[in-house]
Motif scaffolding. Sequence first.
Motif, PDB file in Angstrom:
ATOM      1  N   ILE A 195     -12.979  -2.522 -12.823  1.00  0.00           N
ATOM      2  CA  ILE A 195     -11.801  -3.283 -12.436  1.00  0.00           C
ATOM      3  C   ILE A 195     -10.576  -2.631 -13.062  1.00  0.00           C
ATOM      4  O   ILE A 195     -10.465  -2.548 -14.285  1.00  0.00           O
ATOM      5  N   ALA A 196      -9.666  -2.155 -12.236  1.00  0.00           N
ATOM      6  CA  ALA A 196      -8.415  -1.567 -12.709  1.00  0.00           C
ATOM      7  C   ALA A 196      -7.372  -2.678 -12.801  1.00  0.00           C
ATOM      8  O   ALA A 196      -6.907  -3.195 -11.779  1.00  0.00           O
ATOM      9  N   LEU A 197      -7.020  -3.062 -14.010  1.00  0.00           N
ATOM     10  CA  LEU A 197      -6.091  -4.171 -14.204  1.00  0.00           C
ATOM     11  C   LEU A 197      -4.668  -3.773 -13.811  1.00  0.00           C
ATOM     12  O   LEU A 197      -4.227  -2.650 -14.057  1.00  0.00           O
ATOM     13  N   ARG A 198      -3.959  -4.711 -13.226  1.00  0.00           N
ATOM     14  CA  ARG A 198      -2.585  -4.465 -12.807  1.00  0.00           C
ATOM     15  C   ARG A 198      -1.573  -4.970 -13.832  1.00  0.00           C
ATOM     16  O   ARG A 198      -0.413  -4.565 -13.827  1.00  0.00           O
ATOM     17  N   SER A 199      -2.011  -5.900 -14.701  1.00  0.00           N
ATOM     18  CA  SER A 199      -1.124  -6.437 -15.728  1.00  0.00           C
ATOM     19  C   SER A 199      -1.972  -7.184 -16.744  1.00  0.00           C
ATOM     20  O   SER A 199      -3.196  -7.269 -16.624  1.00  0.00           O
ATOM     21  N   ASP A 204      -3.302 -12.164 -11.988  1.00  0.00           N
ATOM     22  CA  ASP A 204      -3.200 -10.998 -11.113  1.00  0.00           C
ATOM     23  C   ASP A 204      -4.567 -10.458 -10.697  1.00  0.00           C
ATOM     24  O   ASP A 204      -4.650  -9.537  -9.886  1.00  0.00           O
ATOM     25  N   LEU A 205      -5.639 -11.007 -11.275  1.00  0.00           N
ATOM     26  CA  LEU A 205      -6.980 -10.642 -10.819  1.00  0.00           C
ATOM     27  C   LEU A 205      -7.183 -11.166  -9.404  1.00  0.00           C
ATOM     28  O   LEU A 205      -6.744 -12.270  -9.067  1.00  0.00           O
ATOM     29  N   THR A 206      -7.847 -10.394  -8.569  1.00  0.00           N
ATOM     30  CA  THR A 206      -8.197 -10.922  -7.253  1.00  0.00           C
ATOM     31  C   THR A 206      -9.292 -11.972  -7.428  1.00  0.00           C
ATOM     32  O   THR A 206      -9.923 -12.071  -8.488  1.00  0.00           O
ATOM     33  N   LEU A 207      -9.536 -12.751  -6.390  1.00  0.00           N
ATOM     34  CA  LEU A 207     -10.589 -13.756  -6.476  1.00  0.00           C
ATOM     35  C   LEU A 207     -11.939 -13.113  -6.779  1.00  0.00           C
ATOM     36  O   LEU A 207     -12.731 -13.629  -7.570  1.00  0.00           O
ATOM     37  N   ARG A 208     -12.201 -11.957  -6.140  1.00  0.00           N
ATOM     38  CA  ARG A 208     -13.475 -11.277  -6.374  1.00  0.00           C
ATOM     39  C   ARG A 208     -13.554 -10.763  -7.813  1.00  0.00           C
ATOM     40  O   ARG A 208     -14.584 -10.896  -8.475  1.00  0.00           O
ATOM     41  N   GLU A 209     -12.459 -10.185  -8.321  1.00  0.00           N
ATOM     42  CA  GLU A 209     -12.459  -9.674  -9.696  1.00  0.00           C
ATOM     43  C   GLU A 209     -12.670 -10.807 -10.696  1.00  0.00           C
ATOM     44  O   GLU A 209     -13.431 -10.662 -11.657  1.00  0.00           O
ATOM     45  N   ALA A 226      -5.676  -7.223 -22.574  1.00  0.00           N
ATOM     46  CA  ALA A 226      -5.192  -8.475 -23.157  1.00  0.00           C
ATOM     47  C   ALA A 226      -6.319  -9.491 -23.309  1.00  0.00           C
ATOM     48  O   ALA A 226      -7.202  -9.602 -22.461  1.00  0.00           O
ATOM     49  N   SER A 227      -6.261 -10.251 -24.400  1.00  0.00           N
ATOM     50  CA  SER A 227      -7.278 -11.281 -24.638  1.00  0.00           C
ATOM     51  C   SER A 227      -7.240 -12.358 -23.557  1.00  0.00           C
ATOM     52  O   SER A 227      -8.262 -12.986 -23.262  1.00  0.00           O
TER      53      SER A 227
END
Length: 262
Positions: A195-199, A204-209, A226-227
């Motif tokens: 999973i490549a985090l965007r922030s 900001d995670l997609t539902l699947r992520e 981030a925690s």
Amino acid sequence: MIETLPLFHRIAGRPVVVLGEGEAAEAKQRLVERAGGMVVADLETGIRAGARLAFVAHEDAALAEACVERARSAGLLVNATDRPALCDFTVPSILDRSPVLVAVGTGGASAGLAKQLRLRLEAILPQSLGALAAALAAARDRLRQRFPEAGDRRRALDAALARGGALDPLDEGAAARVEAWLENGERGEAGVVKIALRSDDPDDLTLREARLLGGADIVLHDPRVASTVLDRARADAVRISGSEMPTGTAPGQLIVVLAAPA
């Protein structure tokens, strides 16, 4: 970071001290009785009876503080109405779909806010939710036979209970499909996902992520993650950080393992 640990405490058949008078004390009495507890209106009697919880609803501040101090010195956990600084625990607003209970709390910040959130959820969660929980409880032994491995059981249930799944909790017909699902249910998604985090914002995670992270057995992560994002993983998921990340992992990336390696 949360400042309280939500717990469900069994009090059926057990003494619970409720001190005070008026509407506040009466409300606490009803709460205790609804959960099957035995209301004791005298602190010393409750202590001798082995009570472990006390509700203090005195209007007089000095009297309330004295009762809280005495109860604590006897080893009881205390809730003092409208006095959050004196509380060892707070009482959430409860949505009842027995045996499913949804508790909404604000750590004593605003009972009104908790109530309004609970009322919103009342309109969303169907009455059939309790029947689904009861059906799954009754099927526990068959579920273990169908999926002997704990990880397989969890992933199968995650897939079935997800939105649109065979046992979607918001579908009023889900309870009636438990038997058919046990016959034909699949193990659910397994493997390794990056999973490549965007922030640093978990929203900001997609539902699947979010679903993959919430169901992971192992989470490998860059130490800069981030925690707030890591908190979306199961508390019992294994977390591996820093130097143990595979070579070539991008900064800020998560690696989610949905099945423990053989």
